[in-house]
Each structure stands twice: as C-alpha cells, then as structure tokens.
Design an enzyme around this catalytic site. Structure first.
Site, PDB file in Angstrom:
ATOM      1  N   PRO A 387      48.345 -51.691  78.623  1.00 55.48           N
ATOM      2  CA  PRO A 387      49.110 -52.844  78.133  1.00 55.48           C
ATOM      3  C   PRO A 387      50.606 -52.546  78.172  1.00 55.48           C
ATOM      4  CG  PRO A 387      47.354 -52.231  76.607  1.00 55.48           C
ATOM      5  CD  PRO A 387      47.469 -51.126  77.583  1.00 55.48           C
ATOM      6  N   PRO A 388      51.432 -53.587  78.065  1.00 53.23           N
ATOM      7  CA  PRO A 388      52.890 -53.369  78.036  1.00 53.23           C
ATOM      8  C   PRO A 388      53.309 -52.583  76.797  1.00 53.23           C
ATOM      9  CG  PRO A 388      52.360 -55.664  78.518  1.00 53.23           C
ATOM     10  CD  PRO A 388      51.086 -55.014  78.105  1.00 53.23           C
ATOM     11  N   GLY A 389      54.303 -51.719  76.965  1.00 49.71           N
ATOM     12  CA  GLY A 389      54.887 -51.024  75.836  1.00 49.71           C
ATOM     13  C   GLY A 389      54.185 -49.766  75.391  1.00 49.71           C
ATOM     14  N   THR A 393      55.974 -46.184  81.983  1.00 48.09           N
ATOM     15  CA  THR A 393      57.186 -45.810  82.721  1.00 48.09           C
ATOM     16  C   THR A 393      57.826 -44.567  82.134  1.00 48.09           C
ATOM     17  OG1 THR A 393      57.576 -48.144  83.256  1.00 48.09           O
ATOM     18  CG2 THR A 393      59.429 -46.633  83.509  1.00 48.09           C
ATOM     19  N   SER A 711      32.286 -61.404  77.151  1.00 47.78           N
ATOM     20  CA  SER A 711      32.090 -60.526  75.998  1.00 47.78           C
ATOM     21  C   SER A 711      31.962 -61.280  74.673  1.00 47.78           C
ATOM     22  CB  SER A 711      33.239 -59.520  75.908  1.00 47.78           C
ATOM     23  OG  SER A 711      34.472 -60.170  75.743  1.00 47.78           O
ATOM     24  N   LYS A 754      39.656 -53.178  72.013  1.00 49.47           N
ATOM     25  CA  LYS A 754      39.047 -54.114  71.060  1.00 49.47           C
ATOM     26  C   LYS A 754      38.888 -53.469  69.684  1.00 49.47           C
ATOM     27  CE  LYS A 754      36.453 -56.627  74.618  1.00 49.47           C
ATOM     28  NZ  LYS A 754      35.115 -56.912  75.179  1.00 49.47           N
TER      29      LYS A 754
END
Length: 833
Positions: A387-389, A393, A711, A754
C-alpha cells in the site's frame, strides 16, 4: 554531311546516264518482286532505310571490292547490318537477311585505304542466295516493292501515323539533335512509307531497334513498332531532361553552399570562432581516446565528430550532432562506484533506516549475498509491492546506501510514450535520450541502483507501449546490449541494480511481471506506527520545520491517538503529515513568543486543540449487538479495511436489492449466499415463504466507494441469516471468506492487511477460512495475542461464532408467526367468500 562530297576532286560521281541501268529481262516498275545479283556490304552499327540519303565508311577489303564492283556496273549495292559488330570478317550468315538496296551517289577516299560513301536507299530486299564470298560478297536478292497510297491505308493506320508524327515532333524537341528543317521536311512527305522510313533513320536508337523497324514488312506492324520505340524514347528523354535539371540545380546549390560556407569561414576566422570549433572537436577526440570504447562505437562517434567539424555551427543539424556527441562522451561507459559487500554493515544501515519489515530486509540481504558471491547481478528484478506510505521507495534508497550505489529514481506513473524509455530518434526535432540513459548519465556511474517507481500505473497509447520497452531494460539476458533510439549504439545495463515498486499486481502486464520477484511490503500495526513515529517521523519533521528537539515533545498516548483518530492507512504518510501539522503550529507559537523558552508538550488532552475533532473512530466494539449488521474485512490498494454490511427484510415478492456500488463478483456472492440459505431453510426452521413474500435489501456502507471481490461471501450470507431469523450478531466479530453453493468457505487473499485493519478497529474475534491458516504466520506477534482467530470451513461455523444465540430458535418463532398470520388470512378469506 553532303557538303563533304561536293567540290572535292577526290569524289567520284556516277554517270547519270548509267542510272536506271538494270540487267536484261528485269521489270522494276511492275510492282512485282524482282530477283537480281548485287554486291553486298555488311554494315557495323548502321542501318539504312529506303527513301533516305546516308553516308558511311568502308574500310574492309571485301567491302571495298564490292563497292568497286557496283561502281563498275549500275552503282547498286545491297547493304545489311551485321548481327554481331565484333565479327571482323563477316559472311552472309553474319548479316541480317533483310536489308536495303541502295544506289551509290558519291565516293570520297579518306585516310588510308578507307572510302566514305554517300548512298540513297531505294527499297527493302531479302537475301535469297549467296553467290560468292571470296573476293567480295554477292547475293541474289528479292526486292520488296511497296505500293502504299493514302487510299490503301486503314483508319487505324491513319490514326497511328498522326500519333507517330506528334510523337516524332516531341522526340525532336526533347533530343535537340534533329533540326527543325529536317522535321518539317519529313512531316511534309506525302508518301507514308517514305515518311516512316525517314523518321526511323533520324532516331538515335540501337541498330537492333532500327533493324526491327526495317524487318517489319507489314506496314501496320511497322507503324506499331516505330510508335512504341518513339514513345519509349520520349519517356526516357523526359526523365533524362528532368534528372539533368535536378543535377544542375544540385550543382548550383552545392556551389552556392560552398561559396557561402567559405564566406562564413572567413567571417568566423575574423571573429575568432573557428578556433573555438577546432578546440571543441579536439577536446571531443581527446575524451573519446580516453574512453577506449568498442571499435564500432568509436568509429561511429568519430564519424559524427568529423561531420560536426564540416558543419556551420549555427545550423540546426549542428546542434543535434553536438548534443549526440556530448551525450555519448558524458555517459559512464567504464566508470563504476565501489560496491559495499559487507552484509553486516548493510543490515545495520537497513535497521537504522526502517523499523520492522523483517521479511523485506531478509530478502534484500540474501540478494546482496548472491551478488557478492557471483561477482555480478543475477536473478530476477526485485518488485516491492504494498500500500502507499509503507516505505517502498525509502527502503530502495536504503538499499542504495547499504550497497554504496548511486540512487536513481524514475516514476512511471502516467508514462504513455515509449520514447520515455527508449528515447527519440535523431530524425525528430528536439530529440533526446530516454530517461533510463539520462538517469545513468546523471548518476555518473554505470552501476547505480535504478528505481522504477509505480510500475503498476504505466500506460499505453498510440505512441507505443512503455511496458514492452521495459522488458529489454529489466531482462538480465538482454539488457547488456540495451540500445537507446537516440544513441543508436548498445549500452551495458547489466551492472545496474534495478528495483521496481507497485501498489498492486493486477495492472502489471504478465510478461513484465514474469521478470520480477515479488516482495510484499505489508502495512504497519498500531505499535509499529508508534515506533516509526518516535524513531524517525517526529525527529524529521521537527528538523524540517526549524524547531529544536527540546521545543516540542509528543507523548506516547498522543501518538496512539494520532494513529487511531486522525489517520486511517496502512502506511505512515498521513501520520507524518499530521506530525508536520503539529510542528507548524508549535513553530508559530515559538515565533509569536520568542523570549519565552518553553517546551510544548502534545498530549491526548490538548491534541484536539491542535488538530481539531477526531476524524476517524475505530472502536466499533462499543454499542449493542444488532440484527442484520455484520463486520466484514476487505483488501484495497491502500491496505485492509473493515466493511459494515447491512441487510433489511421488507414485505414484498422475493426481490433482492444490492446497494453500495457492488461489483459483479460481489453481487454474485450475495446471490450464492441467499441460494445456500434457501437450501438449508428446513434445517434452521426457516419458513420458505420468507424468501417468497419478502424483499431483501443488502447494503455496504461508504456507498460512494466501488467494491468488488469474492471475500465478502460468508459475511453477506451471515448478514442475511441474521436478518431473516431476527438474530443479533456480535459486534466484536469480523469475518472474511468466499463461499460456494454447498456452503464451503474458500480461501481468500490479503489476510495480513485485513487482520491489521480489524486490529485497528478493535475487533476481538476474526473468522478466517481454514485454508488460510499458513497466512497467519506472517501476522505480528502482538496482533495474534490481541485477537482470537477461528478457522472455519463451513458457513454454519460462522453462524455459531457470530450470533449471540442459535438462529433456529428465532427462526421457529418467526415461522410460527407466519403460520398464524397465514391461518388468519385464510379464515378472513373464507368469511369474505
């Protein structure tokens, strides 16, 4: 050429009284073919037609004797062209069988024993029989006498003659070798046969083509042949004229360009610019010598330098060549950075820069160990997916620092042009190398760490497919000879360490995904986020906002509240923003009270004063257990989330309504769940008429967000079961899993994300598919300690764990009510009847 024979004492002119002398018994005016014996002269490269006056030279002994024989009799000769000009002593078999009977008009002795003869063509003739070939050649010939009048011509032949006349006029104009008087004389000739022969005589074509015209005894055929030849010659002449004009124009332009270039050189010499250009090319050559490139590359670059030296510096092409040469010379062909092979040092750096992420660090250290042992980069490209963050990077930067490599980053988000990867061809204005070569050039070394960020967001359109262009870059078997369109020479990328990042694998093309090894970078737990904030984020934001470390302190509980009530994410990007917001507000207070030396403490009590009211509420456990409301777990590109699925039973006729922007797969899961419940209605004491006489409305909150996936199958089935049996569901229970028509619970993906989302939301019990048990090993220890996990393989097990009581009890009560209501309706119906 007739003037050559006139007024010359060496010229012999036959006596006019001998003209017309013929052997006895021959009739030349009857129009019938006449046989006669005539001396023969074979001609080399010359074809003589009837009705024409032509001169030629005779030098061979037999031909001179044949001429003397003709002069001694009636001055008549038979001339025919040789089949092969190379034959020096020709016989009758070496001559074309069809030739021309000519009359000698004048003779002129020239240098040596040669004789120049002026003859007049009389008629066509065919060789009948050879008489002698000893001293000279003589044959019996059959004259071909033509009686072609205007009346005897067909309409087609007349039309052809007119076309030939026009074509001949055009030919004369294009060739510029036939005088206007000759053209007028030919066109004025009334005898059609003579006119055609005179035209053929003036054509500058091969003797083979002329012989073809002469041999055409049928006049219509002759017209067709000469018409085709003249038309072909006109086309050739027109093309030659066009090419000649173009060549002349090019020569003129070249001369003009040469003159201007010399003038510019003189001007530059006066200004001193020529020395700069010479010094520049000399500097380039010196750099090229030092690089010691491959022979082919070296030759190509030297050729471009020489080309630049001959160009005008101000020209557009000059700037293109300059850019090309400078790009080649600036590339780090043989320059590499020293790579760190100390695994312990690399591990220390990774631990300093990142908290947690043990699996990722372990794989990176394995990768570094392999590169150390193999003395090179082998194996697939690493692809960090998460996921982002979450630090994809930043961990790539840490790998670069740990290995001692230069770091180069290229964002692929929204890239649609293939030239971004491969560069532009130099034929285009403003051509530049691709961003891969530019990144290598800017790094200054040929072995940097190159990060392709957001590889899942790469696009494609009419300008090409960048993902396909990346295949050669990322393939270890091909990238040693990567050729940029701008460079046009191969550059070795095999020493570069490539790493890619992505949020999801779904949008990455399969051929590209095949070249990469996937390393999942999961989201963080609450405690991990707190540790990251204390170790990295607070210190970083305090420094960036100009504060001192002792001017602001954030308590642990305040950080927990930041994580729980002001952010909702898998990573820590928004958490860092909120910390930055706190730093800015403290910085304002410090500036407003410069004399007041104070440490500003951020606690849960004053957190709302700085950041406002809570934005998110994760404590979903609070409140009462409700009927028809179940907590589900879902995976998104930004991590895991909890979903509140609601169901309501409304009196109707058995319709199913689904809201909340559900995708096709999720809608199918809802229908599968309802079908299974109808199949087990008797088992739980559910009146089957419940499904026929009521409508079911399923809704998933956050209706503006599109949702899809299998799901939520077990969750929706449980929700419907709760609604139709009026049985409450425990608030602190969440579940995930796909179901089939037999009630089996199937495994799903994204378990870690999840579960972390459920942990953030305060869930105490999670129902997971039994086949997902291996995924629990990846869960943090604290999460496994805080949450009770129940592994299920049947939907009935979910009913047992989620409901506050046995649903069959309420189902039977509801069935009794429905039965009582049905009886009342039947009794009222009988009374009305």
């Amino acid at each position: 050429m007739k003037e050559e024979f006139e007024n010359n004492p060496a010229v012999t002119t036959p006596d006019s009284s001998n003209q017309g002398v013929r052997p006895a018994g021959k009739d030349y005016d009857s129009g019938m073919d006449v046989k006669e014996v005539l001396p023969c002269v074979p001609l080399r490269g010359v074809t003589i037609f009837p009705h024409t006056v032509v001169h030629f030279d005779i030098g061979r002994e037999k031909s001179i004797r044949a001429l003397e024989r003709a002069m001694a009799t009636d001055k008549l000769l038979f001339v025919s062209t040789q089949k092969d000009e190379k034959v020096l002593i020709p016989m009758v078999s070496d001559m074309y069988p069809i030739g021309t009977v000519v009359r000698v008009k004048q003779m002129l002795k020239i240098q040596g024993d040669a004789v120049r003869v002026l003859v007049e063509g009389i008629c066509r003739a065919v060789i009948d029989e050879c008489i002698t070939e000893d001293n000279y050649i003589s044959c019996t010939v059959d004259r071909i006498v033509e009686n072609i009048t205007e009346d005897s011509l067909s309409i087609q032949d007349k039309a052809r003659i007119r076309l030939i006349e026009d074509a001949f006029s055009e030919y004369a104009a294009l060739s510029a070798q036939i005088g206007d008087e000759a053209v007028d004389k030919i066109l004025a000739e009334k005898d059609s046969a003579a006119k055609i022969d005179m035209m053929a005589n003036e054509l500058f074509v091969t003797s083979e083509k002329k012989q073809k015209i002469l041999s055409a005894l049928d006049f219509s055929e002759r017209l067709q042949i000469i018409g085709e030849i003249i038309a072909e010659e006109n086309e050739i002449a027109a093309v030659e004229k066009k090419l000649a004009a173009k060549v002349k124009e090019n020569i003129d332009n070249s001369q003009k360009e040469y003159y201007l270039r010399e003038k510019i050189k003189a001007i530059q010499s006066e200004l001193g610019n020529d020395e700069d250009a010479a010094a520049e090319t000399a500097e380039w050559t010196e750099k090229l010598d030092a690089l010691k490139l491959d022979k082919k590359i070296d030759e190509k670059v030297r050729k471009e330098i020489k080309k630049y030296a001959r160009m005008v510096p101000s020209s557009a092409e000059s700037s293109v060549v300059r850019n090309y040469v400078e790009t080649i010379l600036d590339l780090p062909w043989n320059k590499s950075s020293r790579v760190n092979h100390d695994i312990k040092k690399a591990e220390k750096i990774l631990n300093e820069d990142h908290y947690g992420m043990d699996k990722v660090k372990q794989r990176v250290l394995e990768y570094l160990a392999v590169t150390q042992l193999s003395k090179g980069i082998h194996g697939p490209i690493l692809c960090l997916v998460g996921p982002p963050g979450v630090g994809k990077t930043s961990i790539a930067k840490s790998i670069a620092r740990a290995t001692g490599r230069e770091f180069v980053r290229m964002s692929l988000g929204g890239v649609r042009d293939e030239a971004e990867i491969r560069g532009h061809r130099r034929t285009y204005i403003g051509a530049i190398p691709g961003r891969v070569i530019n990144g290598i050039r800017e790094s200054g070394v040929n072995n940097p760490l190159f990060l392709f960020d957001e590889v899942d967001k790469i696009g494609a359109d009419f300008r090409g497919d960048p993902a396909s262009a990346l295949l050669e870059v990322l393939d270890p078997e091909q990238n040693s000879t990567f050729t940029d369109h701008f460079l046009e020479v191969p550059f070795d990328l095999s020493k570069v360490m490539f790493i890619t990042t992505a949020n999801t694998l779904d949008t990455i093309p399969e051929p590209l995904l095949d070249r990469m090894e996937i390393i999942e970078v999961p989201g963080y737990t609450e405690d991990e986020k707190v540790q990251i904030a204390e170790r990295y984020l607070i210190r970083k934001q305090v420094k960036e906002n100009g504060l001192k470390q002792n001017q602001m302190k954030i308590s642990d509980n305040a950080i927990h509240d930041l994580v729980n009530y002001y952010t909702r994410e898998s990573g820590v990007r928004n958490l860092e923003r909120e910390i930055g917001s706190l730093c800015r507000k403290v910085a304002r207070k410090v500036v407003e009270n410069p004399k007041k030396q104070k440490t500003y403490n951020i606690t849960p009590r004053n957190l709302e004063k700085y950041l406002g009211k809570h934005r998110y509420f994760y404590d979903v456990v609070e409140g009462e257990d409700q009927v028809g409301v179940v907590t589900g777990l879902a995976w998104t590109q930004v991590g895991g989330v909890t979903l509140q699925i609601e169901c309501d039973v409304i009196e109707g006729n058995g319709k199913l309504q689904l809201t909340g922007q559900l995708g096709d797969v999720m809608q199918e899961s809802a229908r599968i769940g309802i079908s299974y419940l109808r199949s087990i209605a008797d088992k739980y004491g559910i009146d089957i008429d419940t499904f026929r006489k009521n409508d079911l409305h399923l809704h998933i909150l956050e209706g503006a967000v599109p949702k899809d996936g299998p799901s939520a199958g077990v969750t929706m089935c449980t929700t419907v079961m709760s609604a139709i049996t009026d049985t409450p569901v425990r608030r602190d229970v969440a579940m995930t899993g796909e179901i089939d028509l037999r009630g089996n619970v199937m495994p799903v993906g994204g378990i870690r994300e999840k579960v972390l989302a459920a942990h953030r939301a305060g869930i105490k019990k999670i129902l997971l598919p039994k086949k997902n048990e291996p995924d629990m090993e990846e869960l943090p220890r604290q999460v496994r300690h805080d949450i009770e996990f129940v592994l299920i393989d049947r939907v009935e097990q979910a009913f047992k764990e989620a409901f506050t009581q046995d649903p069959s009890i309420n189902a039977k009560k509801l069935a009794a009510k429905y039965e009582e209501k049905r009886k009342k309706e039947e009794e009222e119906h009988r009374k009305d009847a």
